[in-house]
Write a protein that holds these residues in place. Sequence first.
Motif: not given
Length: 215
Positions: A209-213, A38-41, A25-36
């Motif tokens: 974030a998990t779903a987006v990645l 991806i969305i932005s691009k 779960w902590e790894e998933a939460l930490s991927s939130n910045s990567d998720c953002k």
Amino acid sequence: MAPDRARPGVSAAVKLWESSDIDTWEEALSSNSDCKEIISKSLSAAQSKLSKESFTKTDSWKERKLKNDLKSKAELTLEQLTRLMAWKLQRGQFRATLMGLVKKNSDKTVRSVSARAFSEFSSADGISKAMKSLTELSGVGPATASLILSVWSPEQVPFMSDEAMDATVGLPRKYTMPQFTRFLDCLTEKAKQLGEEWTVDMVENALFATAVLAR
């Protein structure tokens, strides 16, 4: 009408939901910045036109300045609501009519209704009362109301993102108060399982974030 289909990547979010491993779960939460990023691009032309800012900049505003403004003034302005709607329509599904509906509100009405909702929040059954008040605004249904309240109190209210709802309460996807209550109960229980540092907002962010990645 065709039946709902789970949003892309939700199968990965379901696996996370079924896990009780804190590190996962902590790894998933930490991927939130990567998720953002991806969305932005990956915004569509219509989504890009919603704001002159990048999604990451709007997100930073939401997480910092807007939170501070709400706490200090205990009301939402029309400009803030419009900006928050742009964030919602860029992060999730684009719905062409919503922004127009939101802009039909007057600033005075948005301030008055939001101030009442925030004052109701601390009362008995405060979340549902505040949600009901916010949905009096044009263009604001339970999902957008949950977004507003997730900024006001991220410890207690999660945003009803499609991905998190699909992973937790499943289909059919309903933007209703009963569906929100089920969703809130699920995320509240998961946050308790993960430990006192976790909030319902963090659980939603990890699932999203998990779903987006995984798309």
